[in-house]
Design a protein around this motif. Structure first.
Motif, PDB file in Angstrom:
ATOM      1  N   TRP A  48       0.846  -1.204   0.000  1.00 27.47           N
ATOM      2  CA  TRP A  48       0.000   0.000   0.000  1.00 27.47           C
ATOM      3  C   TRP A  48       0.880   1.251   0.000  1.00 27.47           C
ATOM      4  CZ3 TRP A  48      -1.319   4.397   2.614  1.00 27.47           C
ATOM      5  CH2 TRP A  48      -2.655   4.822   2.620  1.00 27.47           C
ATOM      6  N   SER A  49       0.431   2.292  -0.715  1.00 30.16           N
ATOM      7  CA  SER A  49       1.196   3.538  -0.811  1.00 30.16           C
ATOM      8  C   SER A  49       0.314   4.741  -0.500  1.00 30.16           C
ATOM      9  CB  SER A  49       1.783   3.683  -2.215  1.00 30.16           C
ATOM     10  OG  SER A  49       2.146   5.024  -2.482  1.00 30.16           O
ATOM     11  N   ARG A  52       0.583   7.578  -1.813  1.00 29.16           N
ATOM     12  CA  ARG A  52       0.373   8.403  -3.002  1.00 29.16           C
ATOM     13  C   ARG A  52      -0.643   7.762  -3.966  1.00 29.16           C
ATOM     14  NH1 ARG A  52       2.916  10.401  -8.158  1.00 29.16           N
ATOM     15  NH2 ARG A  52       2.085  12.507  -8.284  1.00 29.16           N
ATOM     16  N   SER A  53      -1.115   6.600  -3.649  1.00 26.83           N
ATOM     17  CA  SER A  53      -2.001   5.858  -4.547  1.00 26.83           C
ATOM     18  C   SER A  53      -3.468   6.153  -4.243  1.00 26.83           C
ATOM     19  CB  SER A  53      -1.746   4.357  -4.415  1.00 26.83           C
ATOM     20  OG  SER A  53      -2.818   3.613  -4.946  1.00 26.83           O
ATOM     21  N   TYR A  55      -5.950   4.648  -5.525  1.00 23.56           N
ATOM     22  CA  TYR A  55      -6.626   3.364  -5.436  1.00 23.56           C
ATOM     23  C   TYR A  55      -6.379   2.684  -4.094  1.00 23.56           C
ATOM     24  CZ  TYR A  55      -7.383   3.974 -10.442  1.00 23.56           C
ATOM     25  OH  TYR A  55      -7.761   4.455 -11.668  1.00 23.56           O
ATOM     26  N   SER A  56      -5.220   2.961  -3.478  1.00 22.58           N
ATOM     27  CA  SER A  56      -4.988   2.450  -2.124  1.00 22.58           C
ATOM     28  C   SER A  56      -6.025   3.040  -1.168  1.00 22.58           C
ATOM     29  CB  SER A  56      -3.573   2.793  -1.659  1.00 22.58           C
ATOM     30  OG  SER A  56      -2.604   2.016  -2.330  1.00 22.58           O
ATOM     31  N   PRO A  90       5.850   4.911  -3.305  1.00 22.79           N
ATOM     32  CA  PRO A  90       5.204   4.913  -4.625  1.00 22.79           C
ATOM     33  C   PRO A  90       6.230   4.768  -5.736  1.00 22.79           C
ATOM     34  CG  PRO A  90       5.184   7.100  -3.675  1.00 22.79           C
ATOM     35  CD  PRO A  90       5.673   6.183  -2.603  1.00 22.79           C
ATOM     36  N   THR A 147     -10.281   7.575 -11.352  1.00 25.81           N
ATOM     37  CA  THR A 147     -10.283   7.692  -9.899  1.00 25.81           C
ATOM     38  C   THR A 147     -11.543   8.394  -9.401  1.00 25.81           C
ATOM     39  OG1 THR A 147      -8.853   9.645 -10.158  1.00 25.81           O
ATOM     40  CG2 THR A 147      -7.795   7.575  -9.550  1.00 25.81           C
ATOM     41  N   SER A 171      -5.313   8.303   5.087  1.00 27.02           N
ATOM     42  CA  SER A 171      -5.658   8.396   3.662  1.00 27.02           C
ATOM     43  C   SER A 171      -6.945   9.186   3.463  1.00 27.02           C
ATOM     44  CB  SER A 171      -5.769   7.011   3.033  1.00 27.02           C
ATOM     45  OG  SER A 171      -6.847   6.268   3.568  1.00 27.02           O
ATOM     46  N   GLY A 229       2.658  -2.871  -8.446  1.00 22.06           N
ATOM     47  CA  GLY A 229       1.728  -1.772  -8.205  1.00 22.06           C
ATOM     48  C   GLY A 229       0.978  -1.902  -6.893  1.00 22.06           C
ATOM     49  N   VAL A 230       0.264  -0.827  -6.555  1.00 22.46           N
ATOM     50  CA  VAL A 230      -0.544  -0.788  -5.344  1.00 22.46           C
ATOM     51  C   VAL A 230      -1.939  -0.248  -5.673  1.00 22.46           C
ATOM     52  CG1 VAL A 230       1.363  -0.501  -3.734  1.00 22.46           C
ATOM     53  CG2 VAL A 230       0.375   1.518  -4.797  1.00 22.46           C
TER      54      VAL A 230
END
Length: 217
Positions: free
Chosen positions: A9-10, A12-13, A15-16, A41, A65, A124, A184-185
């Motif tokens: 998990w990041s 900056r993501s 989707y995370s 990331p 997104t 987040s 990816g994350v």
């Protein structure tokens, strides 16, 4: 028997962020444990990754997104500031990054304190839900940490003191991420089987149920 899965998990993501509330709900409702493994990331690990990317990669990401957040019923806005600083004119990422190293190390500290998933969830939201401009200022992060049952000031002391050790653990997680099958994350992994992307949540839950995941009593 409590089942386990790894979560790469990041901060900056987007989707995370978009998958985390479902992971929190799953751990609340089912006898399952999320092993949080925060990673840097791709823009920090491999800033050259985006040098030759098609411009449509960015335009599609922006549309998808917001659409995904609307579909899930989650508030969403690109962070102000971005957790990873980028020169939009050149699409380059400067080596000096003022936010992402602290965030990622704090995520690892929270994990070591047994509250990794709760910390990712609360922080987040502050970064990505659009309710805050300047999430890095004032007491926004401190309040998010408190909601996760943590003391941000104490965490910052550990993150600064143990930066090298924490980065070593984060690097090991990045290696394990690729070994599990993707770079990816968010990526969830069950016994080495990768589930990359927030849109693989349903398949993750399905796989865990096949492995015997039971509802909490």
């Amino acid at each position: 028997m409590t089942l386990n899965y790894d979560l790469f998990w990041s901060f900056r993501s987007p989707y995370s962020y978009l998958v985390t509330s479902r992971l929190v709900a799953m751990e609340r409702d089912y006898d399952v444990k999320c092993n949080v493994r925060v990673v840097y990331p791709i823009a920090v690990r491999q800033p050259e990754f985006f040098d030759n990317s098609d411009p449509l990669w960015f335009t599609y990401l922006a549309k998808d997104t917001y659409r995904t957040a609307a579909f899930l019923g989650l508030p969403f806005h690109w962070p102000r500031p971005d957790p990873v600083v980028m020169d939009f004119a050149t699409r380059k990422y400067p080596k000096e990054q003022p936010y992402i190293h602290r965030l990622t190390r704090l995520g690892q500290v929270a994990t070591e304190m047994g509250k990794g998933l709760a910390f990712l969830d609360e922080v987040s939201k502050v970064i990505w839900d659009g309710s805050v401009i300047g999430w890095h200022e004032g007491d926004h992060l401190a309040n998010a940490a408190a909601r996760a049952g943590l003391d941000l000031a104490a965490m910052d002391v550990i993150a600064a003191r143990d930066a090298e050790r924490l980065d070593g653990i984060i690097e090991a997680s990045q290696v394990a991420q690729r070994e599990a099958g993707h770079y990816g994350v968010p990526m969830m992994a069950v016994d080495g089987e990768p589930f990359f992307g927030q849109d693989r949540y349903d398949q993750l839950e399905w796989r865990l149920k096949l492995k015997g995941m039971q509802k909490r009593g």
